[in-house]
Design a protein around this motif. Structure first.
Motif, mmCIF file in Angstrom:
data_model
loop_
_atom_site.group_PDB
_atom_site.id
_atom_site.type_symbol
_atom_site.label_atom_id
_atom_site.label_comp_id
_atom_site.label_asym_id
_atom_site.label_seq_id
_atom_site.Cartn_x
_atom_site.Cartn_y
_atom_site.Cartn_z
ATOM 1 N N VAL A 118 26.587 27.500 42.212
ATOM 2 C CA VAL A 118 26.489 28.827 42.816
ATOM 3 C C VAL A 118 26.956 29.846 41.785
ATOM 4 N N GLN A 119 26.273 30.995 41.732
ATOM 5 C CA GLN A 119 26.745 32.100 40.908
ATOM 6 C C GLN A 119 27.968 32.707 41.592
ATOM 7 N N HIS A 120 29.008 32.955 40.810
ATOM 8 C CA HIS A 120 30.246 33.499 41.376
ATOM 9 C C HIS A 120 30.543 34.873 40.796
ATOM 10 N N TRP A 121 30.405 35.875 41.659
ATOM 11 C CA TRP A 121 30.817 37.205 41.264
ATOM 12 C C TRP A 121 32.328 37.169 41.085
ATOM 13 N N GLU A 122 32.815 37.849 40.065
ATOM 14 C CA GLU A 122 34.249 37.957 39.820
ATOM 15 C C GLU A 122 34.535 39.362 39.322
ATOM 16 N N HIS A 123 35.628 39.923 39.834
ATOM 17 C CA HIS A 123 35.978 41.318 39.545
ATOM 18 C C HIS A 123 37.480 41.459 39.605
ATOM 19 N N PHE A 124 37.959 42.614 39.149
ATOM 20 C CA PHE A 124 39.285 42.966 39.625
ATOM 21 C C PHE A 124 39.166 44.171 40.529
ATOM 22 N N HIS A 125 39.995 44.148 41.556
ATOM 23 C CA HIS A 125 40.021 45.164 42.589
ATOM 24 C C HIS A 125 41.335 45.930 42.475
ATOM 25 N N GLY A 126 41.341 47.142 43.011
ATOM 26 C CA GLY A 126 42.566 47.929 43.005
ATOM 27 C C GLY A 126 42.363 49.272 43.663
ATOM 28 N N PHE A 127 43.432 50.071 43.598
ATOM 29 C CA PHE A 127 43.425 51.406 44.195
ATOM 30 C C PHE A 127 43.347 52.457 43.092
ATOM 31 N N PRO A 128 42.388 53.379 43.169
ATOM 32 C CA PRO A 128 42.272 54.421 42.145
ATOM 33 C C PRO A 128 43.520 55.300 42.026
ATOM 34 N N ASP A 129 44.316 55.406 43.100
ATOM 35 C CA ASP A 129 45.496 56.268 43.053
ATOM 36 C C ASP A 129 46.697 55.589 42.389
ATOM 37 N N GLY A 130 46.512 54.363 41.889
ATOM 38 C CA GLY A 130 47.590 53.676 41.193
ATOM 39 C C GLY A 130 48.485 52.826 42.076
#
Length: 187
Positions: free
Chosen positions: A46-58
């Motif tokens: 399976v293709q696995h999307w991978e990212h980092f997530h976070g809050f733009p306000d820090g």
């Protein structure tokens, strides 16, 4: 050189039948961000999307827990992660510095559920694109969470699992299977 690491632990394992786990490492050396990620026991082939997530306000992002399953369907879906982890920020794909999230340039697990990803990214290009996308926000890797997504199309998901992006990318693509908090390990 700045170095960061995330221990990536399973999410939704009891529902998807695998306990995806691994590590991600990030190092900033001059104008290069080196990213390496290795995963084990992911859904195979399976293709696995991978990212980092976070809050733009820090604000500091964190890994979701069972409490994020607000609709009580037994799955922590992409939408349910947002209150604790923020938004999808940077893809760990063929060109992270372009920040094009929906695409088919993510790693594919082998028949044992293993894959590794390694990329040298032009750091300044990534910073410029990141600041453009998130209103001048800093990258702040140690305030982010790495996510790995993706289950086979054959897995039956309840209608309550959210995360469809468009007609091409549905909840099978976006369902989180593992996550880990990025921590700074050296300057």
């Amino acid at each position: 050189m700045e170095r960061y690491r995330a221990e990536i632990l399973p999410l939704n394992a009891d529902k998807i039948g695998t306990k995806a786990h691994g590590t991600a490492e990030f190092s900033v050396d001059g104008d290069t961000l080196h990213i390496s990620l290795e995963m084990f026991d992911t859904p195979a082939n399976v293709q696995h999307w991978e990212h980092f997530h976070g809050f733009p306000d820090g604000k500091d992002a964190s890994v979701p827990t069972a409490q994020q399953d607000v609709n009580h369907d037994g799955y922590i879906d992409l939408v349910e992660t947002e209150p604790v982890s923020g938004t999808t920020m940077v893809p760990l794909d063929a060109a992270p510095h372009e920040m094009c999230i929906p695409n088919d340039n993510y790693p594919v697990a082998d028949d044992q559920g293993h894959y590794s990803y390694e990329k040298d990214v032009p750091y300044q290009k990534l910073l410029d694109k990141f600041k453009e996308a998130f209103g001048g926000s800093e990258l702040d890797l140690d305030k982010r969470v790495v996510y790995v997504h993706g289950v086979p199309d054959s897995l039956v998901l309840p209608d309550t699992v959210a995360g469809k992006i468009n007609d091409k990318y549905d909840q099978h693509v976006t369902l989180p299977i593992a996550a880990g908090k990025i921590e700074k390990i050296s300057d």
